[in-house]
Design a protein around this motif. Structure first.
Motif, PDB file in Angstrom:
ATOM      1  N   GLU A 197       0.839  -1.196   0.000  1.00 40.12           N
ATOM      2  CA  GLU A 197       0.000   0.000   0.000  1.00 40.12           C
ATOM      3  C   GLU A 197       0.875   1.248   0.000  1.00 40.12           C
ATOM      4  N   PRO A 198       0.636   2.179  -0.911  1.00 41.69           N
ATOM      5  CA  PRO A 198       1.470   3.381  -0.946  1.00 41.69           C
ATOM      6  C   PRO A 198       1.279   4.242   0.296  1.00 41.69           C
ATOM      7  N   ASN A 199       2.347   4.852   0.726  1.00 33.82           N
ATOM      8  CA  ASN A 199       2.302   5.784   1.852  1.00 33.82           C
ATOM      9  C   ASN A 199       3.068   7.029   1.429  1.00 33.82           C
ATOM     10  N   ASN A 200       2.451   7.790   0.543  1.00 32.56           N
ATOM     11  CA  ASN A 200       3.081   8.960  -0.042  1.00 32.56           C
ATOM     12  C   ASN A 200       2.701  10.209   0.734  1.00 32.56           C
ATOM     13  N   LYS A 229      -3.095   8.426  -4.051  1.00 30.34           N
ATOM     14  CA  LYS A 229      -3.290   7.957  -2.682  1.00 30.34           C
ATOM     15  C   LYS A 229      -2.311   8.601  -1.708  1.00 30.34           C
ATOM     16  N   ALA A 230      -2.048   9.871  -1.911  1.00 28.51           N
ATOM     17  CA  ALA A 230      -1.112  10.589  -1.044  1.00 28.51           C
ATOM     18  C   ALA A 230      -1.835  11.193   0.147  1.00 28.51           C
ATOM     19  N   LYS A 231      -1.105  11.338   1.214  1.00 25.28           N
ATOM     20  CA  LYS A 231      -1.567  12.154   2.333  1.00 25.28           C
ATOM     21  C   LYS A 231      -0.999  13.533   2.056  1.00 25.28           C
ATOM     22  N   THR A 232      -1.887  14.509   1.860  1.00 24.46           N
ATOM     23  CA  THR A 232      -1.469  15.840   1.438  1.00 24.46           C
ATOM     24  C   THR A 232      -1.683  16.848   2.554  1.00 24.46           C
ATOM     25  N   PHE A 233      -0.653  17.651   2.765  1.00 25.30           N
ATOM     26  CA  PHE A 233      -0.690  18.736   3.741  1.00 25.30           C
ATOM     27  C   PHE A 233      -0.631  20.037   2.950  1.00 25.30           C
ATOM     28  N   LEU A 234      -1.684  20.824   3.000  1.00 29.43           N
ATOM     29  CA  LEU A 234      -1.721  22.108   2.303  1.00 29.43           C
ATOM     30  C   LEU A 234      -1.368  23.194   3.316  1.00 29.43           C
ATOM     31  N   VAL A 235      -0.257  23.892   3.046  1.00 29.08           N
ATOM     32  CA  VAL A 235       0.250  24.888   3.987  1.00 29.08           C
ATOM     33  C   VAL A 235       0.320  26.251   3.301  1.00 29.08           C
ATOM     34  N   PRO A 236      -0.639  27.143   3.593  1.00 23.33           N
ATOM     35  CA  PRO A 236      -0.517  28.505   3.070  1.00 23.33           C
ATOM     36  C   PRO A 236       0.522  29.264   3.906  1.00 23.33           C
TER      37      PRO A 236
END
Length: 186
Positions: A45-48, A84-91
């Motif tokens: 399982e990808p953990n990107n 399938k990435a865990k994405t963190f959006l940081v302004p």
């Protein structure tokens, strides 16, 4: 039919026959490189992990830069979800904004729907602060793939050597999109 005239005979073979002929050197193989999407699956399982750093300083208001940034964010978030990435959006501007995290379809849909409110303007620009925060986020979890996407108009300098060294230590790929001063339309 049409297919047999359009494709070489080797392309019509089943996989086992094709690879057997390749192994015997009966079929020439041309090496090629293929670019994958935002992420490429690794074993299991990808953990990107993707940290999306968005410059929301006042200079991003000029020349429709934020309009470009919003379109790009929507596109990248869709690709990250598909990967399938865990994405963190940081302004960020002179300080960091609230970090938004998306992993599930519902979280991505909500984040894409709220981009305008997430991208509230924050005074000045501190790219080094944003990069350090992005690396801290990626260091906090055991991702198989670590990427930072920095979207900015480039109105600030960074500590290049220190940043390069830490990116290398953490195994983070840094991708930069610079929305320049002359971008007057989409």
């Amino acid at each position: 039919g049409e297919l047999t005239r359009a494709l070489p005979e080797a392309m019509l073979l089943d996989d086992l026959s094709y690879f057997a002929k390749v192994a015997r050197h009966d079929i020439p193989v041309i090496e090629f490189l293929e670019r994958q999407g935002v992420f490429e699956d690794r074993f299991g399982e990808p953990n990107n992990g993707l940290v999306y750093l968005e410059d929301v300083s006042p200079s991003m208001r000029e020349h429709q830069r934020m309009r470009w940034a919003l379109k790009l964010a929507d596109f990248i978030l869709r690709r990250a979800e598909a990967g399938k990435a865990k994405t963190f959006l940081v302004p960020f501007g002179g300080a960091l904004g609230d970090v938004s995290v998306a992993r599930t379809h519902e979280e991505y849909t909500s984040l894409r729907g709220n981009l305008r409110s997430v991208f509230e303007y924050i005074g000045s620009t501190d790219i080094s602060l944003a990069l350090e925060a992005g690396m801290d986020i990626l260091e906090s979890e055991a991702f198989t793939s670590r990427k930072i996407l920095l979207v900015t108009d480039g109105d600030d300098g960074i500590n290049v050597e220190g940043t390069r060294r830490r990116l290398k230590e953490l195994g983070v790929e840094l991708h930069t999109v610079c929305i320049g001063k002359d971008n007057r339309g989409l």
